[in-house]
Structures are given as structure tokens and as C-alpha cells.
Design a protein around this motif. Structure first.
Motif: not given
Length: 528
Positions: A367-371
Motif C-alpha cells: 500500500k505504501s509503495t502504491g501511494n
């Protein structure tokens, strides 16, 4: 010029703004198509007809497109644009700007009828190719009209508005995709496709109220019509005959220095060859930045990168690009230096793509990479729209020789579309889970591409901010190196001197006359 200060305000040029405003409907149509088609490829309603089932987690939506179909759906449009813009010079010689845009409108409507009524992938391919042929004419001839009709002061602003409407169209396309994506049937993609009918109808109507390009008319030996066109486009009281005479003189001078007007004349002599190469390379800077990869596949790209709510994020991305265009329009008239902004934009885009690739390599699918990917993609599109897209087309349109403008700009647009096609055609091999499945790691390829493009701008691209097309002709005829264009003082016409220089010249003449009269008086006294 008109001779009165108030007539230099933009309100005095309202007819010019109206004509160029009609022309900006063309990039709006192109933007809608580009923004929409990427979203269609991530819609279940579309994939149920043209795709195949694919189980999660490999395919988050449960459906996917084969890489070949994905390639063709996206790239056939740019292939069609490449073909039509490549032959733009031939068509322009016979028919003019408005007639070619009218043909594009008709082709666009026919293509959309095919795409909305078919469930055959072959017919969909035909529709995509036809709409590409239309978009090639939309992008080429609308820009030619703006370049040939606007004043030097407003040319950059109008081409910024051109890019603004490309991005605005992309935003509208992505918003409609987002609004219809969750519909369970064919309406999810038929509603966005229905938008494509709107612009051609308004453009067809609008062109009845504006004149043909004055430079094209004069080039076709229709001088009186060219004067009438300039009279309509310029403020009341403007010396349209004087400007037309300058255009005619520049065309005549070019004809004397060259062998003719045709495709081969773009490369026959060193000056024309240099201008052709510069125009082609300038437009190709867009593709060199890797932009087509993100613009064409952003919804699919975000979906496969497991970004939360990918359709909403594409809207955020498009909004950032639009904000960049608005900010750019505020600085282009006063600053607007092509070289500085292009180099800065290319370096920013290259570094951002490299960071995206590194982040995804370290922690893929989180999720953090997606953000992070969404945030950096927004910065990327902000840099691209604000510093590359506008100025690449602007430079490519300013640099061709006048008598060969249709041929040279058509070739430049064609080469730009070819590399855009190459990007959209090959990208699925890298990002599709059924092939290499690189996803955001595709940025590793575009980082060195941006560096090479920025180096080319530094060494070869001349600065022509606030220069008339006739002044640009003079500088190329003088065979100046790129670094000297910015400071060169054109000597072709006295009216290009600023007011202080004029006063200085007039003062020197008065002093010379007084000195001459004094000497004559002293001589007469001595004789007496």
C-alpha cells in the motif's frame, strides 16, 4: 503595428482569440480519446467482451487483456495519427487548414460509430485506426493554423492553451471512465465513447465563422484573401497590408534561395535540412520523456501496481497535469524560454521515473509503495505538462521554414506519433502480468532517455522566444549556432527596433543634420 497602446491588449485581439479558441477543440478531442481508452482497458464491462478471465491476485479485477490486444487497442490510434500527419503536407497544399480539419471531424464520427456498435475485436481495431487518422489531422492542422495566424507575442500562450485543452480533454475522459467503470454491462464503456461525437460537431460549426490561415492563403498566391484574413484576425486599425507584405517578402526570398516546395525540399539545402531536423527532434522530445506510457496506460498501470482506487487516482493525475498547464500559461509570455524549461522538465521526468522504479523494486505491491507511485506520477505529469508537452510542440512549429511549414511540421508530427506508437505498442510487454510483468520498473528505461533528450536540447535547440516567423527565417539564413539565437539582433526591418532604439536613431539623424547646417553656415561666412 496599430500605433495605439490599447490595441495591444488581449481584448483588442478578441477575434484572434476566438479563432484560436475554435482550434483548441481539436486537442480537446484528442485528449478525451487518450484519457478514455486507457480506462476502458481496466473496465470489467469492456473486458468481458474483448478480454479474458484471469484469477486474482495476478489480475486484481478478475479480467485481463492479452498483451497483443492491449497493444493494438492503444497503439493503432497513434499509428493512424502517424500516417495522416505524415501526409499532411500533401493534403495542406491542396485543401488548406480548415478543409483538412473538416475531414478529420467526419472520420472521427465514422470511427466512433464503428467502435460503439461492434463486439468484434477486428472492427474495434479498424475504429481505432480511423480515429487515429482523424487525430493526426486534428493535432497537425489546428497547430499549423495557430502558428500561422497568431502574433509573436501570443503564439506561445495559444499553444499553451492548446496543451491545456489536451490535458483538460484527458481529465474529462478519465472522470467519465471513473463514473461509469463500475457499471456491470456494456454501458460502462459506451457512455465514454459517446463523448467523442460532441467535439467534431462543435468544431465543424465553429470553422464556418473564422477565416482560413492568412499565411497559407498568401503561400497559395491568394494575396488579397490573405489580407482579408489578417484584417479579421488583427485589432481594428491594424496595418494588415503591411504584415501581409512582410509575409509575401519572406516567402519570395525563400523561393529565390531554394529550388521549390515539396517533400524533398525539406532536406535539399543545409538551412532547410537543419530546420527540418530541429523541428522533428523537438516534437519527439514528448515521446523521449516516456509520457505516452503513463498517459495511455495510467488506469491499467495503477490497477496492476495494486494502487487503491486506481480510477480515482487517474483523475488526480490528470488534475495535476492540468494545474501545471494553468501555471505555465501565467509565465509563458514573460518567461517562456524553450531551452531552459525543456531541459528542466526532461531532467525532472527522468529522475522521477527512476525513483518510481527503485521504490517498486524494493517493495512491490504494498500500500505504501502504491501511494508513493501515485504521488511521484503526479509530480511526473506536472513536470511533463508544465515544461515539456507545450514547448516541444511549440518549438517544433516555430522552427520550420515558411514555404515548407506544412511538410516539415507534418513530418515532425508524424515522427512524434511514430515514437508515441512505439511506446504504446511495446509498453504492454513490460507492464502486463502475462508478459514481463515489470510494472513500474519500466521507469528504468526512461531515465537515460530523458538524459539524452536534455543533452540534445542544450547543444542544438535554438531559443526563439518572442521572435516573429520572419525573424526566425532571418536567423536561420544567417546560419547562427543555437547558442547565439537568443541575443541576435535582427536587421531585416526597422519596425523590429524598440522605441528607445528608434528615438536614438532619430536623434542621431537630427544631430547630423544640425552639424551639416552649421558647417554650411560657417563656410558661407568664411567666403564672405
Amino acid at each position: 503595428m496599430s500605433g495605439t497602446g490599447h490595441k495591444e491588449s488581449w481584448t483588442a485581439h478578441w477575434r484572434l482569440f476566438l479563432a484560436c479558441g475554435v482550434m483548441t477543440l481539436s486537442p480537446f478531442q484528442y485528449g478525451i480519446d487518450f484519457g478514455m481508452i486507457g480506462g476502458l482497458q481496466a473496465m470489467v464491462g469492456f473486458l468481458e467482451i474483448f478480454g479474458y478471465q484471469c484469477a486474482p491476485p495476478k489480475c486484481p479485477t478478475g479480467w485481463n487483456l492479452t498483451p497483443v490486444r492491449q497493444q493494438l487497442i492503444s497503439s493503432l490510434m497513434t499509428l493512424g495519427a502517424f500516417l495522416s500527419s505524415g501526409f499532411a503536407g500533401v493534403a495542406a497544399t491542396k485543401f488548406g487548414r480548415r478543409a483538412c480539419l473538416g475531414l478529420a471531424c467526419i472520420l472521427c464520427i465514422i470511427a466512433n460509430i464503428i467502435m460503439m456498435t461492434t463486439t468484434s475485436i477486428g472492427a474495434l481495431y479498424v475504429g481505432r485506426l480511423l480515429i487515429g487518422l482523424a487525430n493526426g489531422y486534428f493535432m497537425t492542422f489546428s497547430q499549423l493554423y495557430i502558428q500561422e495566424s497568431s502574433t509573436a507575442k501570443y503564439r506561445g500562450l495559444f499553444l499553451t492553451l492548446f496543451q491545456f485543452f489536451t490535458s483538460f480533454g484527458t481529465l474529462i475522459g478519465t472522470i467519465v471512465d471513473w463514473a461509469t467503470a463500475k457499471r456491470p454491462d456494456k454501458s460502462s464503456y459506451l457512455i465514454p465513447l459517446g463523448l467523442i461525437y460532441v467535439v467534431p460537431v462543435f468544431l465543424l460549426i465553429g470553422m464556418f465563422f473564422i477565416p482560413e490561415s492568412p499565411r497559407w492563403l498568401i503561400l497559395q498566391d491568394r494575396y488579397e484573401e490573405g489580407v482579408k484574413s489578417l484584417t479579421w484576425l488583427r485589432p481594428d486599425g491594424f496595418d494588415a497590408s503591411g504584415e501581409a507584405s512582410g509575409i509575401q517578402a519572406a516567402i519570395d526570398r525563400e523561393k529565390e534561395l531554394s529550388s521549390g516546395i515539396g517533400p524533398l525540399d525539406m532536406i535539399k539545402n543545409p538551412v532547410d535540412r537543419r530546420r527540418t531536423i530541429l523541428a522533428v527532434c523537438a516534437v519527439t522530445l514528448q515521446a523521449a520523456s516516456g509520457s505516452m506510457f503513463i498517459i495511455a496506460y495510467k488506469a491499467y498501470f495503477f490497477t496492476m501496481a495494486k494502487v487503491a482506487n486506481p480510477f480515482a487516482m487517474t483523475n488526480v493525475l490528470s488534475c495535476m497535469g492540468l494545474i501545471a498547464i494553468i501555471l505555465n500559461s501565467l509565465i509563458i509570455i514573460k518567461f517562456g524560454r524553450r531551452r531552459v524549461l525543456l531541459m528542466t522538465g526532461l531532467l525532472c521526468c527522468g529522475v522521477l521515473q527512476l525513483i518510481i522504479a527503485i521504490v517498486y523494486t524494493k517493495e512491490p505491491g504494498t500500500k505504501s509503495t502504491g501511494n508513493v507511485i501515485v504521488a511521484l506520477s503526479c509530480l511526473y505529469l506536472f513536470s511533463y505538462n508544465g515544461m515539456i508537452a507545450t514547448y516541444a510542440w511549440l518549438a517544433g512549429g516555430e522552427l520550420p521554414t515558411q514555404r515548407l511549414r506544412s511538410y516539415t511540421f507534418g513530418l515532425a508530427a508524424a515522427v512524434g506519433f511514430f515514437f508515441a506508437w512505439l511506446t504504446t505498442f511495446t509498453a504492454p510487454y513490460f507492464i502486463n502480468p502475462a508478459s514481463l510483468a515489470w510494472g513500474p520498473k519500466y521507469g528504468y528505461i526512461w531515465f537515460p532517455s530523458c538524459l539524452i533528450a536534455a543533452a540534445w536540447v542544450f547543444f542544438f535547440l535554438p531559443e526563439v522566444k518572442n521572435r516573429t516567423l520572419e525573424e526566425i527565417d532571418e536567423m536561420f539564413e544567417a546560419r547562427l549556432p543555437a547558442r547565439k539565437f537568443k541575443t541576435y539582433k535582427c536587421v531585416g526591418v526597422l519596425r523590429d527596433l524598440d522605441k528607445e532604439a528608434r528615438r536614438s536613431v532619430e536623434h542621431e539623424k537630427e544631430v547630423q543634420v544640425l552639424q551639416s547646417e552649421k558647417m554650411e553656415a560657417e563656410t558661407a561666412v568664411a567666403k564672405e
